[in-house]
Design a protein around this motif. Structure first.
Motif, PDB file in Angstrom:
ATOM      1  N   LEU A   1       0.804  -1.141  -0.005  1.00 10.64           N
ATOM      2  CA  LEU A   1       0.201   0.055  -0.074  1.00 10.64           C
ATOM      3  C   LEU A   1       0.885   1.286   0.065  1.00 10.64           C
ATOM      4  O   LEU A   1       0.430   2.300  -0.522  1.00 10.64           O
ATOM      5  CB  LEU A   1      -0.879  -0.053   1.258  1.00 10.64           C
ATOM      6  N   GLY A   2       1.936   1.042   0.708  1.00 11.71           N
ATOM      7  CA  GLY A   2       2.935   2.368   0.560  1.00 11.71           C
ATOM      8  C   GLY A   2       3.312   2.594  -0.580  1.00 11.71           C
ATOM      9  O   GLY A   2       3.706   3.600  -1.144  1.00 11.71           O
ATOM     10  N   ALA A   3       3.922   1.441  -1.266  1.00 15.84           N
ATOM     11  CA  ALA A   3       4.334   1.559  -2.603  1.00 15.84           C
ATOM     12  C   ALA A   3       3.178   1.976  -3.624  1.00 15.84           C
ATOM     13  O   ALA A   3       3.555   2.829  -4.494  1.00 15.84           O
ATOM     14  CB  ALA A   3       4.904   0.240  -3.094  1.00 15.84           C
ATOM     15  N   ALA A   4       1.975   1.750  -3.493  1.00 25.06           N
ATOM     16  CA  ALA A   4       1.171   2.204  -4.469  1.00 25.06           C
ATOM     17  C   ALA A   4       0.657   3.576  -4.052  1.00 25.06           C
ATOM     18  O   ALA A   4       0.451   4.442  -5.291  1.00 25.06           O
ATOM     19  CB  ALA A   4      -0.343   1.281  -4.238  1.00 25.06           C
TER      20      ALA A   4
ATOM     21  N   PRO B   1       5.060 -17.594   1.527  1.00 20.83           N
ATOM     22  CA  PRO B   1       3.731 -17.802   1.050  1.00 20.83           C
ATOM     23  C   PRO B   1       2.885 -16.372   0.865  1.00 20.83           C
ATOM     24  O   PRO B   1       2.288 -15.967  -0.135  1.00 20.83           O
ATOM     25  CB  PRO B   1       3.183 -18.923   1.293  1.00 20.83           C
ATOM     26  N   PRO B   2       2.460 -15.820   2.099  1.00 21.94           N
ATOM     27  CA  PRO B   2       1.820 -14.913   1.981  1.00 21.94           C
ATOM     28  C   PRO B   2       2.456 -13.418   1.281  1.00 21.94           C
ATOM     29  O   PRO B   2       1.872 -12.924   0.778  1.00 21.94           O
ATOM     30  CB  PRO B   2       1.468 -14.494   3.614  1.00 21.94           C
ATOM     31  N   TYR B   3       3.864 -13.460   1.636  1.00 23.72           N
ATOM     32  CA  TYR B   3       4.423 -12.482   0.710  1.00 23.72           C
ATOM     33  C   TYR B   3       4.167 -12.567  -0.703  1.00 23.72           C
ATOM     34  O   TYR B   3       4.054 -11.670  -1.449  1.00 23.72           O
ATOM     35  CB  TYR B   3       6.056 -12.463   0.982  1.00 23.72           C
TER      36      TYR B   3
ATOM     37  N   MET C   1      -0.912 -10.380  -5.977  1.00 23.37           N
ATOM     38  CA  MET C   1      -2.143  -9.609  -6.128  1.00 23.37           C
ATOM     39  C   MET C   1      -1.849  -8.071  -6.624  1.00 23.37           C
ATOM     40  O   MET C   1      -2.430  -7.539  -7.291  1.00 23.37           O
ATOM     41  CB  MET C   1      -2.677  -9.338  -4.847  1.00 23.37           C
ATOM     42  N   ALA C   2      -0.661  -7.585  -6.051  1.00 25.74           N
ATOM     43  CA  ALA C   2      -0.145  -6.235  -6.401  1.00 25.74           C
ATOM     44  C   ALA C   2      -0.074  -6.214  -7.699  1.00 25.74           C
ATOM     45  O   ALA C   2      -0.376  -5.153  -8.652  1.00 25.74           O
ATOM     46  CB  ALA C   2       0.797  -5.671  -5.757  1.00 25.74           C
TER      47      ALA C   2
ATOM     48  N   ASN D   1      -1.627  -3.947 -10.769  1.00 26.20           N
ATOM     49  CA  ASN D   1      -1.046  -3.118 -11.681  1.00 26.20           C
ATOM     50  C   ASN D   1      -1.147  -3.284 -13.131  1.00 26.20           C
ATOM     51  O   ASN D   1      -1.330  -2.456 -14.183  1.00 26.20           O
ATOM     52  CB  ASN D   1       0.625  -3.264 -11.328  1.00 26.20           C
ATOM     53  N   ASP D   2      -0.983  -4.438 -13.545  1.00 31.18           N
ATOM     54  CA  ASP D   2      -1.383  -5.039 -14.789  1.00 31.18           C
ATOM     55  C   ASP D   2      -2.659  -4.521 -15.544  1.00 31.18           C
ATOM     56  O   ASP D   2      -2.709  -4.054 -16.479  1.00 31.18           O
ATOM     57  CB  ASP D   2      -1.329  -6.458 -14.948  1.00 31.18           C
TER      58      ASP D   2
END
Length: 80
Positions: free
Chosen positions: A19-22, A55-57, A63-64, A68-69
């Protein structure tokens, strides 16, 4: 986290960093004049080997990337 049987923090940390990167540098905090802080969030999951940290990472990263795509495709369609 429940489905992967792992600590909730192992999911929350990559979500917060994504979220910070977004947000990127579109919004910054200015705690004092001349000082601007973007929402850069550094986080690391620490736990014993085999506690399902990776795995969660990977899921959050995937998903991110999917979001983005999709946004890039929508932008390209609007520009065409």
């Amino acid at each position: 986290a429940e489905a992967m049987n792992c600590d909730q923090a192992f999911v929350a940390l990559p979500v917060l960093t994504a979220l910070g990167a977004a947000v990127g540098t579109t919004h910054v905090l200015s705690p004092k004049r001349g000082w601007r802080e973007p929402p850069v969030i550094w986080a690391v999951a620490i736990g014993p080997s085999g506690t399902t940290k990776s795995p969660p990472y990977r899921d959050v990263e995937e998903m991110a990337q999917d979001i983005n795509d999709r946004l890039e495709e929508e932008y390209a369609a609007l520009m065409a």
